[in-house]
Design an enzyme around this catalytic site. Structure first.
Site, PDB file in Angstrom:
ATOM      1  N   GLY A   1       0.815  -1.207   0.000  1.00  0.00           N
ATOM      2  CA  GLY A   1       0.000   0.000   0.000  1.00  0.00           C
ATOM      3  C   GLY A   1       0.846   1.254   0.000  1.00  0.00           C
ATOM      4  O   GLY A   1       0.371   2.331   0.367  1.00  0.00           O
TER       5      GLY A   1
ATOM      6  N   SER B   1       3.992   0.183  -7.424  1.00  0.00           N
ATOM      7  CA  SER B   1       3.767   0.153  -8.872  1.00  0.00           C
ATOM      8  C   SER B   1       3.820   1.558  -9.468  1.00  0.00           C
ATOM      9  O   SER B   1       4.368   1.744 -10.555  1.00  0.00           O
ATOM     10  CB  SER B   1       2.468  -0.570  -9.229  1.00  0.00           C
ATOM     11  OG  SER B   1       1.381   0.018  -8.587  1.00  0.00           O
TER      12      SER B   1
ATOM     13  N   ASP C   1      -1.723   7.999  -6.544  1.00  0.00           N
ATOM     14  CA  ASP C   1      -0.394   7.400  -6.379  1.00  0.00           C
ATOM     15  C   ASP C   1       0.579   7.904  -7.442  1.00  0.00           C
ATOM     16  O   ASP C   1       1.729   8.238  -7.156  1.00  0.00           O
ATOM     17  CB  ASP C   1      -0.486   5.871  -6.453  1.00  0.00           C
ATOM     18  CG  ASP C   1      -1.529   5.310  -5.508  1.00  0.00           C
ATOM     19  OD1 ASP C   1      -1.969   6.045  -4.602  1.00  0.00           O
ATOM     20  OD2 ASP C   1      -1.912   4.141  -5.682  1.00  0.00           O
TER      21      ASP C   1
HETATM   22  C1  GLA Z   1      -5.135   2.892  -4.197  1.00  0.00           C
HETATM   23  C2  GLA Z   1      -5.381   3.546  -5.548  1.00  0.00           C
HETATM   24  C3  GLA Z   1      -5.516   5.058  -5.398  1.00  0.00           C
HETATM   25  C4  GLA Z   1      -6.543   5.423  -4.342  1.00  0.00           C
HETATM   26  C5  GLA Z   1      -6.293   4.643  -3.050  1.00  0.00           C
HETATM   27  C6  GLA Z   1      -7.369   4.849  -2.026  1.00  0.00           C
HETATM   28  O1  GLA Z   1      -3.907   3.307  -3.681  1.00  0.00           O
HETATM   29  O2  GLA Z   1      -4.323   3.259  -6.412  1.00  0.00           O
HETATM   30  O3  GLA Z   1      -5.843   5.630  -6.642  1.00  0.00           O
HETATM   31  O4  GLA Z   1      -7.838   5.223  -4.811  1.00  0.00           O
HETATM   32  O5  GLA Z   1      -6.176   3.254  -3.291  1.00  0.00           O
HETATM   33  O6  GLA Z   1      -7.350   6.154  -1.557  1.00  0.00           O
END
Ligand code: GLA
Length: 381
Positions: free
Chosen positions: A123, A127, A171
Site C-alpha cells: 500500500g 507500482s 499514487d
Molecule cells: C489505491 C489507488 C488510489 C486510491 C487509493 C485509495 O492506492 O491506487 O488511486 O484510490 O487506493 O485512496
C-alpha cells in the site's frame, strides 16, 4: 549501499561504462484523503524516501532492455512490437511505454538496471514508483520535456488499460510531484497541487501490518461503483460535488450501504481541506484528530479496514506522543500511518514493539514500523 550506487555499479559491470542517466521515482504514504481520488476529490499524500531507481543509457534502435534486480529478471522488448504478457513487473514497463506512445511522445530504445526498495503490495505504491521511474527514464533517453501531471496521467492509463487495474490518480501524481520535506494537497479533478509543510517537531511513521491485501481488486471496483451510483442519485458528476449538508438532507432516500459509502467520501473531502488548514496553522493535534476521524470513517462507513489495520491504529494511539493514526492506501491490509512527536519517535517505535510482544501469544503478527521522510517526486539524479 544506496540504491543509486547499486544500480550505477551494476550498470557499469554489465555495460563496461558509467551510466549517463540515473532516474528515481518514489513510493508514497497518504496522510489523509482516502478513496476520494476517483470521486474527483482531494488527497494529501507525501512521497517517501523509498523509491525505484534506474541507471540507463539511450540506444540507437527501439529496444528496451531492463535488468530488474529485485525480480532477478531481464525485461526486454521492442517499442514497435509490444504485446501483453502474463502478469509480471514487465507489464508495468510495457504499459508505461504504451501510454507514452499513445500520447505521441517521440520514443527511442534504452538499456539499464533497475532496483527499488518500496515494499511490494504494502500500500505504499510500489507500482506507481515503477511506472514513474520508467516514464522518467524514457523521457530522459529520448530527450523529451518532463511534464509531471501529464506523466502521472500516462502512468494511470498504463494501469487502467495495460495492467488492468482501475486505480485513481493519487499514487501516480504524488510519485510525480512530491516535494522533499512536504506533503502535497492534490485536487484530483483538475490536478492542481498545493505544497504544504508538515507539522514542525513531528515525524511520519509507517506501520506495515505485514498483511497483504486479498480480494482488493473486486472490493475496490465495488466501492467505485457504489460511489458512482451515489453521484448519479445526487445528479452530479462525482461525489466531490456534494456537500455534507446536501448529503444529510437526502441521505434517508439512499439504501443504507450506498449512504455509508457516500458519507465517507463526502466527509473525507471536508477532512482533507480541514487538514490543509491544520498544516497551515502548524497544528499537529488538529491534524491528528482528523486522521483518527478518517480511520473511523474508512472502518465504519467505507468498510475497507481490517482487523490488523484497526489493531495497529489502536496500538499507535495508545502512545501519548502519537497525534493521530489511520490506515493508508486502498485498505484490507498493508500499512497504517501515524503522526508522532519527533522527540519521542524512538520511544514510540519501542512502544509498538512492546505492545505487540505482549500480544504475541494470541498469534498477533507485529508490524514493521519505521519513520518516513517526505521526498521529491520523479527526477533525474
Ligand atoms: C489505491 C489507488 C488510489 C486510491 C487509493 C485509495 O492506492 O491506487 O488511486 O484510490 O487506493 O485512496
Amino acid at each position: 549501499m544506496t540504491l543509486q550506487q547499486t544500480v550505477i555499479d551494476q550498470f557499469t559491470a554489465r555495460y563496461h561504462s558509467a551510466p549517463p542517466l540515473v532516474v528515481r521515482a518514489p513510493g508514497r504514504v497518504n496522510l489523509i484523503g482516502e478513496h476520494t481520488d476517483y470521486n474527483d476529490g482531494f488527497v494529501l499524500p507525501m512521497a517517501i524516501d523509498r523509491a525505484v531507481v534506474i541507471a540507463l543509457r539511450p540506444r540507437e534502435d527501439d529496444l528496451i532492455r531492463l535488468h530488474a534486480l529485485d525480480f532477478d529478471a531481464l525485461i526486454e522488448f521492442r517499442i514497435s512490437a509490444m504485446r501483453k504478457g502474463e502478469p509480471s513487473p514487465a507489464e508495468y514497463v510495457k504499459g508505461m511505454i504504451f501510454a507514452l506512445q499513445q500520447r505521441g511522445l517521440p520514443l527511442r530504445g534504452w538499456e539499464g538496471v533497475m532496483q527499488g526498495d518500496v515494499p511490494i503490495g504494502a500500500g505504499l505504491s510500489s507500482s506507481a514508483a515503477l511506472e514513474l521511474a520508467v516514464a522518467r527514464a524514457a523521457v530522459a533517453a529520448s530527450g523529451g520535456v518532463w511534464d509531471a501531471p501529464q506523466m502521472a496521467l500516462a502512468a494511470q492509463q498504463a494501469e487502467n488499460q495495460w495492467v488492468g487495474v482501475q486505480c485513481g490518480i493519487m499514487d501516480q501524481m504524488i510519485s510525480a510531484v512530491g516535494q522533499r520535506g512536504h506533503a502535497v494537497l492534490i485536487d484530483c479533478r483538475d490536478l492542481s497541487t498545493t505544497v504544504l509543510p508538515l507539522p514542525s517537531e513531528t515525524v511520519v511513521v509507517v506501520l506495515d501490518t505485514n498483511t497483504r491485501r486479498g480480494l482488493v481488486d473486486s472490493a475496490y471496483n465495488e466501492r467505485r461503483a457504489q460511489c458512482e451510483a451515489a453521484a448519479r442519485f445526487f445528479g452530479v458528476k462525482a461525489l466531490r460535488d456534494v456537500t455534507l449538508a446536501q448529503f444529510r438532507a437526502r441521505e434517508a432516500e439512499l439504501d443504507p450501504v450506498t449512504a455509508r459509502r457516500a458519507r465517507h467520501v463526502i466527509s473525507e473531502n471536508e477532512r482533507v481541506l480541514a487538514a490543509q488548514a491544520a498544516l497551515l496553522a502548524d497544528d499537529a493535534a488538529a491534524f491528528g484528530r482528523l486522521m483518527i476521524a478518517s480511520h473511523e470513517s474508512l472502518r465504519d462507513d467505507f468498510a475497507v479496514s481490517s482487523e490488523a489495520l484497526n489493531r495497529v491504529v489502536t496500538c499507535a494511539l495508545a502512545h501519548p506522543a502519537c497525534y493521530g493514526a489511520r490506515m493508508t492506501g486502498a485498505g484490507f491490509g498493508g500499512c497504517g500511518v501515524a503522526l508522532v512527536q519527533a522527540s519521542a519517535a524512538e520511544e514510540f517505535l519501542q512502544h509498538v514493539a512492546r505492545w505487540y510482544q505482549a500480544r504475541q501469544s494470541d498469534g498477533v503478527i507485529a508490524p514493521t514500523a519505521y519513520v518516513c521522510h517526505a521526498s521529491d517526486g520523479a527526477a533525474l539524479l
